[in-house]
Design an enzyme around this catalytic site. Structure first.
Site, PDB file in Angstrom:
ATOM      1  N   LYS A   1       9.845 -25.777   0.710  1.00  0.00           N
ATOM      2  CA  LYS A   1       9.333 -25.106  -0.498  1.00  0.00           C
ATOM      3  C   LYS A   1       8.227 -24.123  -0.154  1.00  0.00           C
ATOM      4  O   LYS A   1       7.612 -24.166   0.910  1.00  0.00           O
ATOM      5  CB  LYS A   1       8.791 -26.143  -1.496  1.00  0.00           C
ATOM      6  CG  LYS A   1       9.858 -26.999  -2.121  1.00  0.00           C
ATOM      7  CD  LYS A   1      11.031 -26.205  -2.687  1.00  0.00           C
ATOM      8  CE  LYS A   1      10.702 -25.462  -3.977  1.00  0.00           C
ATOM      9  NZ  LYS A   1      11.938 -24.814  -4.525  1.00  0.00           N
TER      10      LYS A   1
ATOM     11  N   GLU B   1      15.796 -17.509   0.405  1.00  0.00           N
ATOM     12  CA  GLU B   1      16.661 -17.163  -0.730  1.00  0.00           C
ATOM     13  C   GLU B   1      17.070 -15.701  -0.782  1.00  0.00           C
ATOM     14  O   GLU B   1      17.936 -15.350  -1.588  1.00  0.00           O
ATOM     15  CB  GLU B   1      16.005 -17.576  -2.062  1.00  0.00           C
ATOM     16  CG  GLU B   1      14.827 -16.722  -2.544  1.00  0.00           C
ATOM     17  CD  GLU B   1      13.495 -17.131  -1.959  1.00  0.00           C
ATOM     18  OE1 GLU B   1      13.465 -17.970  -1.048  1.00  0.00           O
ATOM     19  OE2 GLU B   1      12.454 -16.594  -2.409  1.00  0.00           O
TER      20      GLU B   1
ATOM     21  N   ARG C   1      12.389 -33.418   1.106  1.00  0.00           N
ATOM     22  CA  ARG C   1      13.077 -32.741   2.196  1.00  0.00           C
ATOM     23  C   ARG C   1      12.101 -32.403   3.323  1.00  0.00           C
ATOM     24  O   ARG C   1      10.887 -32.426   3.149  1.00  0.00           O
ATOM     25  CB  ARG C   1      13.722 -31.435   1.692  1.00  0.00           C
ATOM     26  CG  ARG C   1      14.928 -31.628   0.842  1.00  0.00           C
ATOM     27  CD  ARG C   1      15.391 -30.326   0.199  1.00  0.00           C
ATOM     28  NE  ARG C   1      14.505 -29.874  -0.855  1.00  0.00           N
ATOM     29  CZ  ARG C   1      14.669 -28.746  -1.560  1.00  0.00           C
ATOM     30  NH1 ARG C   1      15.668 -27.948  -1.296  1.00  0.00           N
ATOM     31  NH2 ARG C   1      13.823 -28.435  -2.519  1.00  0.00           N
TER      32      ARG C   1
ATOM     33  N   HIS D   1      10.435 -17.588  -3.415  1.00  0.00           N
ATOM     34  CA  HIS D   1      10.527 -17.272  -4.851  1.00  0.00           C
ATOM     35  C   HIS D   1       9.303 -16.482  -5.317  1.00  0.00           C
ATOM     36  O   HIS D   1       8.674 -16.802  -6.331  1.00  0.00           O
ATOM     37  CB  HIS D   1      10.647 -18.559  -5.675  1.00  0.00           C
ATOM     38  CG  HIS D   1      11.772 -19.446  -5.247  1.00  0.00           C
ATOM     39  ND1 HIS D   1      13.089 -19.072  -5.325  1.00  0.00           N
ATOM     40  CD2 HIS D   1      11.778 -20.697  -4.721  1.00  0.00           C
ATOM     41  CE1 HIS D   1      13.862 -20.052  -4.872  1.00  0.00           C
ATOM     42  NE2 HIS D   1      13.100 -21.041  -4.488  1.00  0.00           N
TER      43      HIS D   1
ATOM     44  N   TYR E   1      11.743 -21.229   1.595  1.00  0.00           N
ATOM     45  CA  TYR E   1      11.938 -20.684   0.244  1.00  0.00           C
ATOM     46  C   TYR E   1      10.588 -20.170  -0.250  1.00  0.00           C
ATOM     47  O   TYR E   1       9.561 -20.835  -0.079  1.00  0.00           O
ATOM     48  CB  TYR E   1      12.439 -21.759  -0.726  1.00  0.00           C
ATOM     49  CG  TYR E   1      13.879 -22.160  -0.487  1.00  0.00           C
ATOM     50  CD1 TYR E   1      14.904 -21.222  -0.617  1.00  0.00           C
ATOM     51  CD2 TYR E   1      14.216 -23.459  -0.141  1.00  0.00           C
ATOM     52  CE1 TYR E   1      16.220 -21.571  -0.380  1.00  0.00           C
ATOM     53  CE2 TYR E   1      15.535 -23.816   0.097  1.00  0.00           C
ATOM     54  CZ  TYR E   1      16.530 -22.867  -0.028  1.00  0.00           C
ATOM     55  OH  TYR E   1      17.836 -23.202   0.205  1.00  0.00           O
TER      56      TYR E   1
ATOM     57  N   ASP F   1      13.193 -21.677 -10.707  1.00  0.00           N
ATOM     58  CA  ASP F   1      12.443 -21.272  -9.497  1.00  0.00           C
ATOM     59  C   ASP F   1      12.236 -19.764  -9.452  1.00  0.00           C
ATOM     60  O   ASP F   1      11.351 -19.278  -8.745  1.00  0.00           O
ATOM     61  CB  ASP F   1      13.086 -21.806  -8.213  1.00  0.00           C
ATOM     62  CG  ASP F   1      14.536 -21.388  -8.039  1.00  0.00           C
ATOM     63  OD1 ASP F   1      15.089 -20.733  -8.938  1.00  0.00           O
ATOM     64  OD2 ASP F   1      15.105 -21.725  -6.985  1.00  0.00           O
TER      65      ASP F   1
HETATM   66  N1  LIG Z   1      15.773 -25.565  -9.523  1.00  0.00           N
HETATM   67  C1  LIG Z   1      16.204 -25.803  -8.298  1.00  0.00           C
HETATM   68  O1  LIG Z   1      15.899 -26.825  -7.688  1.00  0.00           O
HETATM   69  C2  LIG Z   1      17.128 -24.841  -7.627  1.00  0.00           C
HETATM   70  C3  LIG Z   1      17.300 -23.610  -8.178  1.00  0.00           C
HETATM   71  N2  LIG Z   1      18.202 -22.723  -7.653  1.00  0.00           N
HETATM   72  C4  LIG Z   1      18.292 -21.438  -8.338  1.00  0.00           C
HETATM   73  O2  LIG Z   1      19.439 -21.330  -9.147  1.00  0.00           O
HETATM   74  C5  LIG Z   1      19.654 -19.942  -9.436  1.00  0.00           C
HETATM   75  C6  LIG Z   1      21.132 -19.593  -9.255  1.00  0.00           C
HETATM   76  O3  LIG Z   1      21.436 -19.596  -7.867  1.00  0.00           O
HETATM   77  P1  LIG Z   1      22.913 -19.306  -7.312  1.00  0.00           P
HETATM   78  O4  LIG Z   1      23.923 -19.946  -8.168  1.00  0.00           O
HETATM   79  O5  LIG Z   1      22.887 -19.636  -5.859  1.00  0.00           O
HETATM   80  O6  LIG Z   1      23.023 -17.731  -7.468  1.00  0.00           O
HETATM   81  P2  LIG Z   1      24.368 -16.865  -7.385  1.00  0.00           P
HETATM   82  O7  LIG Z   1      23.943 -15.514  -6.958  1.00  0.00           O
HETATM   83  O8  LIG Z   1      25.420 -17.578  -6.601  1.00  0.00           O
HETATM   84  O9  LIG Z   1      24.869 -16.830  -8.905  1.00  0.00           O
HETATM   85  C7  LIG Z   1      24.191 -16.154  -9.917  1.00  0.00           C
HETATM   86  C8  LIG Z   1      25.198 -15.696 -10.944  1.00  0.00           C
HETATM   87  O10 LIG Z   1      24.470 -15.160 -12.050  1.00  0.00           O
HETATM   88  C9  LIG Z   1      25.273 -14.124 -12.573  1.00  0.00           C
HETATM   89  N3  LIG Z   1      24.479 -13.290 -13.469  1.00  0.00           N
HETATM   90  C10 LIG Z   1      23.561 -12.331 -13.186  1.00  0.00           C
HETATM   91  N4  LIG Z   1      23.060 -11.808 -14.316  1.00  0.00           N
HETATM   92  C11 LIG Z   1      23.672 -12.458 -15.343  1.00  0.00           C
HETATM   93  C12 LIG Z   1      23.586 -12.372 -16.760  1.00  0.00           C
HETATM   94  N5  LIG Z   1      22.777 -11.485 -17.365  1.00  0.00           N
HETATM   95  N6  LIG Z   1      24.367 -13.201 -17.507  1.00  0.00           N
HETATM   96  C13 LIG Z   1      25.189 -14.092 -16.920  1.00  0.00           C
HETATM   97  N7  LIG Z   1      25.314 -14.206 -15.590  1.00  0.00           N
HETATM   98  C14 LIG Z   1      24.566 -13.403 -14.806  1.00  0.00           C
HETATM   99  C15 LIG Z   1      25.794 -13.404 -11.337  1.00  0.00           C
HETATM  100  O11 LIG Z   1      26.911 -12.597 -11.641  1.00  0.00           O
HETATM  101  C16 LIG Z   1      26.148 -14.590 -10.443  1.00  0.00           C
HETATM  102  O12 LIG Z   1      27.493 -14.991 -10.579  1.00  0.00           O
HETATM  103  C17 LIG Z   1      18.692 -19.199  -8.495  1.00  0.00           C
HETATM  104  O13 LIG Z   1      17.519 -18.844  -9.194  1.00  0.00           O
HETATM  105  C18 LIG Z   1      18.383 -20.226  -7.447  1.00  0.00           C
HETATM  106  O14 LIG Z   1      17.175 -19.984  -6.754  1.00  0.00           O
HETATM  107  C19 LIG Z   1      18.962 -23.031  -6.549  1.00  0.00           C
HETATM  108  C20 LIG Z   1      18.811 -24.259  -5.956  1.00  0.00           C
HETATM  109  C21 LIG Z   1      17.826 -25.242  -6.413  1.00  0.00           C
HETATM  110  C1  LIG Z   2      16.343 -23.177  -3.740  1.00  0.00           C
HETATM  111  C2  LIG Z   2      15.167 -23.982  -4.011  1.00  0.00           C
HETATM  112  O1  LIG Z   2      14.224 -23.533  -4.588  1.00  0.00           O
HETATM  113  C3  LIG Z   2      15.156 -25.356  -3.603  1.00  0.00           C
HETATM  114  O2  LIG Z   2      16.104 -25.810  -2.954  1.00  0.00           O
HETATM  115  O3  LIG Z   2      14.171 -26.049  -3.909  1.00  0.00           O
HETATM  116 MG   LIG Z   3       8.983 -22.809  -6.947  1.00  0.00          MG
END
Ligand SMILES: NC(=O)C1=CN([C@@H]2O[C@H](COP(=O)(O)OP(=O)(O)OC[C@H]3O[C@@H](n4cnc5c(N)ncnc54)[C@H](O)[C@@H]3O)[C@@H](O)[C@H]2O)C=CC1
Ligand SMILES: CC(=O)C(=O)O
Ligand SMILES: [Mg+2]
Length: 377
Positions: free
Chosen positions: A75, A118, A15, A96, A94, A269
């Site tokens: 990133k 974020e 990206r 984190h 971002y 992340d």
């Molecule tokens: N690995 C990657 O490339 C990427 C990672 N992410 C990450 O994914 C993660 C989720 O992001 P989003 O869905 O946008 O967040 P979001 O805020 O939309 O959803 C998170 C959900 O987790 C729930 N939650 C909180 N504590 C909980 C628990 N103890 N048990 C069950 N559910 C619980 C909340 O109620 C909420 O519905 C973040 O850490 C984000 O940074 C996002 C994009 C890319």
């Molecule tokens: C959200 C994030 O960490 C990504 O898009 O890479």
């Molecule tokens: Mg990272």
């Protein structure tokens, strides 16, 4: 303002922080945009596209960083980039930080004003995280399906099943943007999908959205243990904004999964929610095996579908970048509550409560660290 866009250097991070159309908007407001040579190539944008949009192409990253007032990235900076930090630099990307203590320290020590995509928040939503969560959620289901194939280390299950044979079971923990998008694709593939969330209101919304094509469960250790044990594919999508992710899936739960099951910990992340996910993986080497279970923990999943992701990211970041560039960071932050919540580090202080708490720093409000002399709205 001079806005710099360096080439991303994380593994397979294809990206770039601005599309040429994002450049056009900033230049139209009288700003200079410096783009590192070939920064857009991974997303299908060549230097000529940026020149036509009004950007200047700069050969070396260090010159982009040295000349710019604001750096836009995708990133978090990697250690080799910390040397470019300078007092008063605005970094918009971002971050984190709860999972990146050395980065937090470097930003603090160098006096950078760091605004994390974020944690920018508006009406309970995270507008600069959402598009990448949509991408990563959708990818999580398709990646999981792929690693369930035998040659990829999986148990040899087709998520849809076929007539006369069971469908695969997908458990999604966290029913926010990632979880919902993962479920959409998993349901579309014909899997048997369970979504677990802590928030009963969210479970009601998911029930309305998906009807009887999913099972919802409240998040507690008993429900998690049972749904994890049954899952062929476990997708982890929990977020507590800014904070280190809680460990919800213990090593014993992972041991209870059948051999060749797959875990995709999208929340990596922010540190991940699975005890056995002990390191970040890369697109080059995306999985490892523990207790017979395939673990996938890539922290920049959207980087693999960079064309889609770059356009989706720029769609949402440019309006905020314009405010910062037009007004200066203090006025922009003072006048925009969403942007204020994005400020994680300013003038040597940690200004986001969860980050300060998780990393053991004293929390200093943005009003004190950045906004002296500016009335907040
Ligand atoms: N690995 C990657 O490339 C990427 C990672 N992410 C990450 O994914 C993660 C989720 O992001 P989003 O869905 O946008 O967040 P979001 O805020 O939309 O959803 C998170 C959900 O987790 C729930 N939650 C909180 N504590 C909980 C628990 N103890 N048990 C069950 N559910 C619980 C909340 O109620 C909420 O519905 C973040 O850490 C984000 O940074 C996002 C994009 C890319
Ligand atoms: C959200 C994030 O960490 C990504 O898009 O890479
Ligand atoms: Mg990272």
């Amino acid at each position: 303002m001079i806005i710099g866009v360096p080439t991303e250097i994380k593994n397979n991070e294809n990206r770039v922080a601005l599309t040429p159309s994002g450049v056009v908007q900033l230049v139209a407001h009288g700003h200079r945009v410096l783009v590192e040579e070939n920064a857009g190539v991974g997303s299908g944008f060549v230097n000529e596209d940026y020149l036509q949009a009004g950007a200047e192409i700069i050969a070396k990253a260090k010159d982009v960083w040295a000349t710019s007032d604001m750096i836009m990235k995708v990133k978090e900076p990697l250690p080799s980039e910390y040397e470019y930090f300078k007092k008063g630099l605005i970094l918009f990307t971002y971050l984190h930080l709860a999972a990146e203590p050395s980065l937090a320290e470097a930003l603090k020590n160098k006096g950078v004003t760091a605004i994390a995509y974020e944690t920018v928040a508006s009406n309970g939503k995270l507008p600069l995280l959402t598009p990448m969560s949509e991408v990563a959620g959708r990818m999580a289901a398709q990646i999981g399906a792929q690693f369930l194939e035998k040659p990829k280390g999986g148990k040899g299950i087709l998520l849809s099943g076929v007539p006369g044979v069971n469908r695969g079971k997908v458990t999604v923990i966290g029913g926010g943007v990632v979880g919902t998008n993962a479920a959409k694709i998993a349901v579309g593939l014909g899997a048997d999908v369970t979504i677990i969330d802590l928030n009963p209101e969210r479970l009601r919304e998911l029930d309305d959205l998906f009807g009887s094509s999913i099972q919802t469960l409240i998040s507690n250790p008993v429900n998690i243990a049972s749904a994890v044990a049954q899952a062929d594919l476990l997708i982890c999508a929990v977020l507590i904004p800014g904070a280190k992710a809680p460990t919800l899936v213990t090593e014993d739960m992972v041991k209870s999964m059948s051999k060749g099951s797959v875990i995709v910990d999208v929340a990596i992340d922010q540190g991940g929610i699975v005890e056995t996910v002990d390191h970040i993986t890369t697109h080059d080497n995306p999985t490892y095996e523990k207790h017979g279970v395939v673990h996938y923990a890539v922290a920049n999943m959207p980087g693999a579908v960079a064309r889609t992701s770059t356009i989706a990211l720029t769609n949402v970041t440019v309006p905020y970048a314009l405010q910062i560039a037009d007004k200066g960071v203090q006025k922009a932050v003072a006048e925009n509550e969403a942007l204020k919540l994005g400020v994680n580090v300013a003038n040597g202080e940690i200004t986001f409560k969860a980050v300060a708490h998780d990393l053991g720093y004293t929390y200093v409000p943005v009003e004190t660290a950045l906004l002296n002399g500016f009335a907040s709205v």
